[in-house]
Motif scaffolding. Structure first.
Motif, PDB file in Angstrom:
ATOM      1  N   VAL A 127       0.843  -1.212   0.000  1.00 43.93           N
ATOM      2  CA  VAL A 127       0.000   0.000   0.000  1.00 43.93           C
ATOM      3  C   VAL A 127       0.871   1.252   0.000  1.00 43.93           C
ATOM      4  CG1 VAL A 127      -1.642   1.340   1.378  1.00 43.93           C
ATOM      5  CG2 VAL A 127      -1.990  -1.110   1.070  1.00 43.93           C
ATOM      6  N   MET A 128       1.923   1.268   0.829  1.00 44.99           N
ATOM      7  CA  MET A 128       2.810   2.423   0.866  1.00 44.99           C
ATOM      8  C   MET A 128       3.544   2.609  -0.461  1.00 44.99           C
ATOM      9  SD  MET A 128       2.395   3.922   3.715  1.00 44.99           S
ATOM     10  CE  MET A 128       3.733   5.075   3.468  1.00 44.99           C
ATOM     11  N   GLN A 144       3.272  11.300  -6.218  1.00 41.73           N
ATOM     12  CA  GLN A 144       4.223  12.155  -5.520  1.00 41.73           C
ATOM     13  C   GLN A 144       3.594  13.510  -5.202  1.00 41.73           C
ATOM     14  OE1 GLN A 144       7.787  12.362  -7.858  1.00 41.73           O
ATOM     15  NE2 GLN A 144       8.174  10.172  -7.775  1.00 41.73           N
ATOM     16  N   ASN A 145       3.298  13.708  -3.938  1.00 40.20           N
ATOM     17  CA  ASN A 145       2.818  15.003  -3.462  1.00 40.20           C
ATOM     18  C   ASN A 145       3.203  15.148  -1.995  1.00 40.20           C
ATOM     19  OD1 ASN A 145       0.647  13.799  -1.814  1.00 40.20           O
ATOM     20  ND2 ASN A 145      -0.300  13.318  -3.793  1.00 40.20           N
ATOM     21  N   LEU A 198       3.031  11.330   4.827  1.00 34.63           N
ATOM     22  CA  LEU A 198       2.567  10.031   5.306  1.00 34.63           C
ATOM     23  C   LEU A 198       3.703   9.015   5.317  1.00 34.63           C
ATOM     24  CD1 LEU A 198       0.187   8.203   6.142  1.00 34.63           C
ATOM     25  CD2 LEU A 198      -0.181   7.741   3.714  1.00 34.63           C
ATOM     26  N   ASN A 199       4.559   9.074   4.311  1.00 39.23           N
ATOM     27  CA  ASN A 199       5.678   8.136   4.226  1.00 39.23           C
ATOM     28  C   ASN A 199       6.726   8.407   5.304  1.00 39.23           C
ATOM     29  OD1 ASN A 199       7.362   6.086   3.037  1.00 39.23           O
ATOM     30  ND2 ASN A 199       8.572   7.720   2.120  1.00 39.23           N
ATOM     31  N   GLU A 200       6.951   9.666   5.603  1.00 37.14           N
ATOM     32  CA  GLU A 200       8.007  10.030   6.549  1.00 37.14           C
ATOM     33  C   GLU A 200       7.524  10.114   7.990  1.00 37.14           C
ATOM     34  OE1 GLU A 200       9.473  13.682   5.021  1.00 37.14           O
ATOM     35  OE2 GLU A 200      10.495  12.759   3.313  1.00 37.14           O
ATOM     36  N   GLY A 201       6.232  10.033   8.219  1.00 34.08           N
ATOM     37  CA  GLY A 201       5.710  10.147   9.579  1.00 34.08           C
ATOM     38  C   GLY A 201       4.450   9.324   9.747  1.00 34.08           C
ATOM     39  N   ALA A 202       3.513   9.862  10.537  1.00 31.03           N
ATOM     40  CA  ALA A 202       2.224   9.200  10.804  1.00 31.03           C
ATOM     41  C   ALA A 202       2.419   7.794  11.374  1.00 31.03           C
ATOM     42  CB  ALA A 202       1.375   9.152   9.528  1.00 31.03           C
ATOM     43  N   TRP A 203       3.362   7.660  12.292  1.00 34.49           N
ATOM     44  CA  TRP A 203       3.657   6.334  12.827  1.00 34.49           C
ATOM     45  C   TRP A 203       2.517   5.730  13.621  1.00 34.49           C
ATOM     46  CZ3 TRP A 203       7.353   4.220  10.325  1.00 34.49           C
ATOM     47  CH2 TRP A 203       8.386   5.007   9.799  1.00 34.49           C
TER      48      TRP A 203
END
Length: 213
Positions: A91-92, A99-100, A106-111
């Motif tokens: 999904v990721m 790319q936005n 979301l990729n770098e955070g939202a753990w």
């Protein structure tokens, strides 16, 4: 759990800010810790899942024998965690095609969201029949072999780059410190490898000659 995840995220953000770590490096560290947590969950479910969660017997087709049942619950639980992580990473990977800034955040955070997402999938997988995970286990075994081969290539490349860097440092420096460090590190790695091989051989021999085997 959400509160602990939020506090952990805030703590990591503060430490990374103090150390001057960039967001990209922070996300890599985050994914390493994220994987480490789920590896720990796999270990717990493999060895203690049947005793900690007796309700699982209603969702798994495991034999009633105590020893076999505990092993069955542990193995199928690990398969389900592995499948949940596969779904998460697919999904990721799909979202990263768009790319936005939102996807990057979301990729770098939202753990906390990521832990909840994987945990939710993990719970839902108990409604999937065990026959599916029998097939998935064989697929995961084949995929893990390819992944390990890829990891070996990366480790060899890292070792060559590491050796080249320290050798260049030794050649450019008049001090013998880099040479001593290179020799000492090589000796430690070789001794560790010999120790691991001996321990592995001892474990195999012990299990082979054990009267309970």
């Amino acid at each position: 759990m959400c509160l602990s995840c939020c506090l952990g995220t805030m703590c990591c953000n503060g430490l990374c800010a103090l150390c001057g770590t960039s967001k990209r490096v922070y996300s890599r560290i985050g994914y390493v810790l994220f994987s480490a947590v789920w590896i720990a969950v796999c270990f717990v479910m493999l060895h203690y899942g049947a005793k900690m969660f007796p309700v699982l017997k209603y969702f798994l087709s495991c034999p009633p024998d105590s020893v076999t049942y505990d092993t069955c619950v542990g193995i199928f639980s690990v398969y389900r965690i592995s499948f949940s992580l596969c779904v998460f990473h697919f999904v990721m990977a799909f979202l990263c095609l768009f790319q936005n800034e939102l996807i990057a955040a979301l990729n770098e955070g939202a753990w906390p969201f990521k832990f909840i997402f994987v945990g939710g999938i993990f719970i839902l997988t108990y409604f999937i029949p065990d026959s599916f995970f029998n097939v998935y286990g064989h697929i995961a075994t084949a995929a893990s072999i390819l992944f390990l081969l890829y990891e070996v290539i990366l480790l060899i490349d890292m070792a060559y780059a590491w050796n080249r860097s320290w050798t260049d440092q030794y050649s450019a420096s008049e001090s013998n410190a880099w040479g001593t460090l290179l020799i000492a590190t090589t000796a430690i790695i070789y001794l560790s490898l010999i120790h691991i091989c001996r321990c592995r051989r001892y474990a195999v021999c012990r299990s082979r000659w054990s009267p309970y085997h």
